[in-house]
Design a protein around this motif. Structure first.
Motif, PDB file in Angstrom:
ATOM      1  N   LEU A  36      -4.694   6.218 -42.408  1.00 18.69           N
ATOM      2  CA  LEU A  36      -5.448   5.595 -41.318  1.00 18.69           C
ATOM      3  C   LEU A  36      -4.611   4.610 -40.507  1.00 18.69           C
ATOM      4  CD1 LEU A  36      -8.950   4.893 -42.914  1.00 18.69           C
ATOM      5  CD2 LEU A  36      -8.301   6.704 -41.318  1.00 18.69           C
ATOM      6  N   GLU A  37      -3.503   4.159 -41.061  1.00 21.82           N
ATOM      7  CA  GLU A  37      -2.683   3.162 -40.367  1.00 21.82           C
ATOM      8  C   GLU A  37      -2.162   3.733 -39.048  1.00 21.82           C
ATOM      9  OE1 GLU A  37       0.937   0.025 -41.333  1.00 21.82           O
ATOM     10  OE2 GLU A  37       0.220   1.420 -42.859  1.00 21.82           O
ATOM     11  N   GLY A  38      -2.482   3.062 -37.979  1.00 21.92           N
ATOM     12  CA  GLY A  38      -2.041   3.491 -36.652  1.00 21.92           C
ATOM     13  C   GLY A  38      -2.908   4.552 -36.014  1.00 21.92           C
ATOM     14  N   ALA A  39      -3.973   4.971 -36.712  1.00 18.24           N
ATOM     15  CA  ALA A  39      -4.833   6.022 -36.169  1.00 18.24           C
ATOM     16  C   ALA A  39      -5.781   5.460 -35.114  1.00 18.24           C
ATOM     17  CB  ALA A  39      -5.642   6.673 -37.287  1.00 18.24           C
ATOM     18  N   SER A  40      -6.032   6.262 -34.096  1.00 15.97           N
ATOM     19  CA  SER A  40      -7.018   5.905 -33.080  1.00 15.97           C
ATOM     20  C   SER A  40      -8.176   6.890 -33.169  1.00 15.97           C
ATOM     21  CB  SER A  40      -6.395   5.948 -31.681  1.00 15.97           C
ATOM     22  OG  SER A  40      -5.889   7.242 -31.385  1.00 15.97           O
ATOM     23  N   HIS A  68      -6.417  10.217 -31.795  1.00 19.81           N
ATOM     24  CA  HIS A  68      -5.964  11.066 -32.899  1.00 19.81           C
ATOM     25  C   HIS A  68      -7.139  11.844 -33.499  1.00 19.81           C
ATOM     26  CE1 HIS A  68      -2.684   7.909 -33.049  1.00 19.81           C
ATOM     27  NE2 HIS A  68      -2.024   9.030 -32.872  1.00 19.81           N
ATOM     28  N   ALA A  69      -8.298  11.180 -33.569  1.00 20.06           N
ATOM     29  CA  ALA A  69      -9.496  11.822 -34.115  1.00 20.06           C
ATOM     30  C   ALA A  69     -10.692  11.500 -33.241  1.00 20.06           C
ATOM     31  CB  ALA A  69      -9.755  11.356 -35.541  1.00 20.06           C
ATOM     32  N   VAL A  70     -11.531  12.493 -33.048  1.00 21.99           N
ATOM     33  CA  VAL A  70     -12.790  12.311 -32.323  1.00 21.99           C
ATOM     34  C   VAL A  70     -13.892  12.770 -33.271  1.00 21.99           C
ATOM     35  CG1 VAL A  70     -14.179  12.953 -30.323  1.00 21.99           C
ATOM     36  CG2 VAL A  70     -11.689  12.728 -30.102  1.00 21.99           C
ATOM     37  N   VAL A  71     -14.803  11.863 -33.596  1.00 18.51           N
ATOM     38  CA  VAL A  71     -15.880  12.168 -34.534  1.00 18.51           C
ATOM     39  C   VAL A  71     -17.180  12.330 -33.760  1.00 18.51           C
ATOM     40  CG1 VAL A  71     -17.167  11.392 -36.557  1.00 18.51           C
ATOM     41  CG2 VAL A  71     -14.711  10.907 -36.374  1.00 18.51           C
ATOM     42  N   PRO A 131     -13.263  13.507 -22.863  1.00 10.40           N
ATOM     43  CA  PRO A 131     -12.149  12.688 -22.358  1.00 10.40           C
ATOM     44  C   PRO A 131     -11.163  12.237 -23.432  1.00 10.40           C
ATOM     45  CG  PRO A 131     -14.249  11.934 -21.463  1.00 10.40           C
ATOM     46  CD  PRO A 131     -14.561  12.891 -22.563  1.00 10.40           C
ATOM     47  N   TYR A 132     -11.566  12.295 -24.698  1.00 15.08           N
ATOM     48  CA  TYR A 132     -10.729  11.749 -25.766  1.00 15.08           C
ATOM     49  C   TYR A 132     -10.058  12.829 -26.601  1.00 15.08           C
ATOM     50  CZ  TYR A 132     -13.803   8.069 -24.259  1.00 15.08           C
ATOM     51  OH  TYR A 132     -14.514   7.195 -23.466  1.00 15.08           O
ATOM     52  N   VAL A 133     -10.278  14.088 -26.229  1.00 15.41           N
ATOM     53  CA  VAL A 133      -9.702  15.208 -26.966  1.00 15.41           C
ATOM     54  C   VAL A 133      -8.419  15.663 -26.279  1.00 15.41           C
ATOM     55  CG1 VAL A 133     -10.021  17.593 -27.723  1.00 15.41           C
ATOM     56  CG2 VAL A 133     -11.929  15.972 -27.841  1.00 15.41           C
ATOM     57  N   GLY A 134      -7.302  15.536 -26.993  1.00 11.69           N
ATOM     58  CA  GLY A 134      -6.016  15.993 -26.483  1.00 11.69           C
ATOM     59  C   GLY A 134      -5.480  17.118 -27.348  1.00 11.69           C
ATOM     60  N   PRO A 135      -4.307  17.621 -27.037  1.00 14.00           N
ATOM     61  CA  PRO A 135      -3.743  18.752 -27.795  1.00 14.00           C
ATOM     62  C   PRO A 135      -3.468  18.426 -29.257  1.00 14.00           C
ATOM     63  CG  PRO A 135      -2.151  17.866 -26.229  1.00 14.00           C
ATOM     64  CD  PRO A 135      -3.451  17.231 -25.903  1.00 14.00           C
ATOM     65  N   ASP A 136      -3.296  17.145 -29.592  1.00 21.93           N
ATOM     66  CA  ASP A 136      -3.002  16.764 -30.973  1.00 21.93           C
ATOM     67  C   ASP A 136      -4.191  16.112 -31.670  1.00 21.93           C
ATOM     68  OD1 ASP A 136      -0.320  17.643 -30.794  1.00 21.93           O
ATOM     69  OD2 ASP A 136       0.202  15.793 -29.728  1.00 21.93           O
ATOM     70  N   SER A 137      -5.357  16.135 -31.029  1.00 19.26           N
ATOM     71  CA  SER A 137      -6.544  15.512 -31.617  1.00 19.26           C
ATOM     72  C   SER A 137      -7.201  16.440 -32.624  1.00 19.26           C
ATOM     73  CB  SER A 137      -7.578  15.184 -30.526  1.00 19.26           C
ATOM     74  OG  SER A 137      -7.049  14.344 -29.524  1.00 19.26           O
ATOM     75  N   VAL A 138      -7.846  15.850 -33.634  1.00 17.31           N
ATOM     76  CA  VAL A 138      -8.714  16.619 -34.520  1.00 17.31           C
ATOM     77  C   VAL A 138     -10.142  16.164 -34.241  1.00 17.31           C
ATOM     78  CG1 VAL A 138      -8.400  14.957 -36.438  1.00 17.31           C
ATOM     79  CG2 VAL A 138      -9.274  17.273 -36.891  1.00 17.31           C
ATOM     80  N   LEU A 139     -11.020  17.130 -34.012  1.00 18.56           N
ATOM     81  CA  LEU A 139     -12.419  16.822 -33.772  1.00 18.56           C
ATOM     82  C   LEU A 139     -13.194  17.049 -35.062  1.00 18.56           C
ATOM     83  CD1 LEU A 139     -14.550  17.554 -30.673  1.00 18.56           C
ATOM     84  CD2 LEU A 139     -15.478  18.049 -32.938  1.00 18.56           C
ATOM     85  N   VAL A 140     -13.908  16.036 -35.504  1.00 15.63           N
ATOM     86  CA  VAL A 140     -14.695  16.109 -36.731  1.00 15.63           C
ATOM     87  C   VAL A 140     -16.170  16.099 -36.341  1.00 15.63           C
ATOM     88  CG1 VAL A 140     -15.230  15.033 -38.953  1.00 15.63           C
ATOM     89  CG2 VAL A 140     -12.911  14.856 -37.999  1.00 15.63           C
ATOM     90  N   SER A 141     -16.871  17.165 -36.658  1.00 18.40           N
ATOM     91  CA  SER A 141     -18.293  17.258 -36.337  1.00 18.40           C
ATOM     92  C   SER A 141     -19.135  17.109 -37.587  1.00 18.40           C
ATOM     93  CB  SER A 141     -18.599  18.610 -35.679  1.00 18.40           C
ATOM     94  OG  SER A 141     -19.997  18.818 -35.596  1.00 18.40           O
ATOM     95  N   ILE A 142     -20.161  16.240 -37.514  1.00 20.73           N
ATOM     96  CA  ILE A 142     -21.105  16.120 -38.627  1.00 20.73           C
ATOM     97  C   ILE A 142     -22.489  16.586 -38.192  1.00 20.73           C
ATOM     98  CG2 ILE A 142     -19.784  14.252 -39.703  1.00 20.73           C
ATOM     99  CD1 ILE A 142     -22.004  12.325 -38.756  1.00 20.73           C
ATOM    100  N   LEU A 143     -22.531  17.463 -37.190  1.00 21.81           N
ATOM    101  CA  LEU A 143     -23.796  17.972 -36.670  1.00 21.81           C
ATOM    102  C   LEU A 143     -24.330  19.084 -37.570  1.00 21.81           C
ATOM    103  CD1 LEU A 143     -22.578  16.447 -34.234  1.00 21.81           C
ATOM    104  CD2 LEU A 143     -23.655  18.153 -32.769  1.00 21.81           C
ATOM    105  N   ALA A 144     -25.462  18.856 -38.179  1.00 18.52           N
ATOM    106  CA  ALA A 144     -26.060  19.842 -39.076  1.00 18.52           C
ATOM    107  C   ALA A 144     -26.371  21.129 -38.322  1.00 18.52           C
ATOM    108  CB  ALA A 144     -27.343  19.278 -39.698  1.00 18.52           C
ATOM    109  N   GLY A 145     -25.946  22.250 -38.894  1.00 15.55           N
ATOM    110  CA  GLY A 145     -26.278  23.546 -38.335  1.00 15.55           C
ATOM    111  C   GLY A 145     -25.429  23.996 -37.162  1.00 15.55           C
ATOM    112  N   LYS A 146     -24.539  23.146 -36.673  1.00 17.74           N
ATOM    113  CA  LYS A 146     -23.713  23.516 -35.529  1.00 17.74           C
ATOM    114  C   LYS A 146     -22.340  23.953 -36.011  1.00 17.74           C
ATOM    115  CE  LYS A 146     -27.074  22.655 -32.842  1.00 17.74           C
ATOM    116  NZ  LYS A 146     -27.857  23.787 -32.315  1.00 17.74           N
TER     117      LYS A 146
END
Length: 275
Positions: free
Chosen positions: A5-9, A69-72, A89-104
């Motif tokens: 997590l150090e340095g993560a945005s 770095h991460a979009v939740v 706007p916060y998703v770039g080529p090196d971003s990881v998107l974390v979804s906690i949406l049930a059923g999606k």
């Protein structure tokens, strides 16, 4: 703070009960200041207070800024379209998107946000609010080991994380641990009601049932190497009262078959909610 997590945005899209629980976990891990940006049009007082204390950026609508770095994505499932628009706007080529949406499913997100390549689908449960959550997660093929490690660290701030190798298993995770706390709460209701039928005052039956489930859960927590079956056997004396009760609960029409049907129904409904 963990090295991962150090340095993560991080950008958090939606901070209702689950999103806020995760945010509090990140704060406890040492994230602060502009490391975290939250987009929530209806922030609670608790959220506003946490942001003020930690220096997090809180905005009602997306604002211009660098990719994270991460979009939740933590909005309600029915708000998927609006949530994806806020995340974009916060998703770039090196971003990881974390979804906690049930059923999606991951495909539902990819279709709406092609820029998101690395996507993790996760299913936490409500004990995340006290740091004792159980989350099942799946990472798509575009997710690197470093991105998966970052997602893992963010999810672990709210409790335990188990990774599955197929997205199809997330529906089963939802049915077992995602919905599972409600099954336990209903067990307390049913046990208390049975106590009343046995002659106990309602308030006393409620206290006995609640404390029993709390204590049994804590025993499971403190003895992770001991199976639930072994703990059950330790309580059960041959020919005793517990054995008499378990003969009913473990019978052909007992708790096992009933729970199997309940989990199957929840899994089926999880599949129906996708899209």
């Amino acid at each position: 703070m963990s090295a991962t997590l150090e340095g993560a945005s991080v950008a958090l899209i939606g901070a209702g009960n689950m999103g806020l629980a995760m945010l509090e976990g990140w704060a406890n891990e040492g994230l602060a200041g502009d490391a975290v940006l939250i987009v929530d049009p209806n922030p609670s007082q608790r959220l506003e207070d946490l942001c003020a204390a930690k220096g997090f950026t809180l905005t009602a609508q997306p604002i211009a800024g660098a990719a994270r770095h991460a979009v939740v994505l933590a909005v309600k499932p029915q708000l998927l379209d609006a949530g994806v628009a806020s995340a974009a706007p916060y998703v770039g080529p090196d971003s990881v998107l974390v979804s906690i949406l049930a059923g999606k499913r991951i495909a539902d997100i990819s279709a709406r946000l092609p820029a998101a390549k690395a996507i993790v689908r996760a299913m936490p449960n409500t004990p995340a609010a006290i740091g004792r959550g159980m989350t099942g997660a799946f990472a798509n093929a575009d997710t690197t080991q470093a991105q998966r490690a970052l997602a893992d660290a963010l999810l672990k701030a709210a409790g335990q994380v188990e990774w599955v190798e197929s997205e199809a298993l997330i529906d089963a995770v939802t049915a077992v641990s995602g919905s599972g706390p409600a099954y336990v709460f209903h067990l307390v209701e049913a046990l208390a009601a049975a106590g009343v039928e046995a002659g106990l005052p309602a308030a006393l039956a409620e206290r006995l049932a609640r404390a029993t489930v709390e204590g049994a859960g804590e025993l499971l927590h403190r003895q992770p190497e001991t199976s639930a079956a072994t703990l059950r056997e330790r309580v059960t004396s041959p020919g005793g009262t517990t054995a008499a009760a378990l003969a009913v609960l473990m019978g052909e029409e007992g708790l096992g078959p009933l729970m199997a049907r309940a989990v199957a129904a929840a899994k089926k409904r999880a599949g129906e909610l996708s899209g």
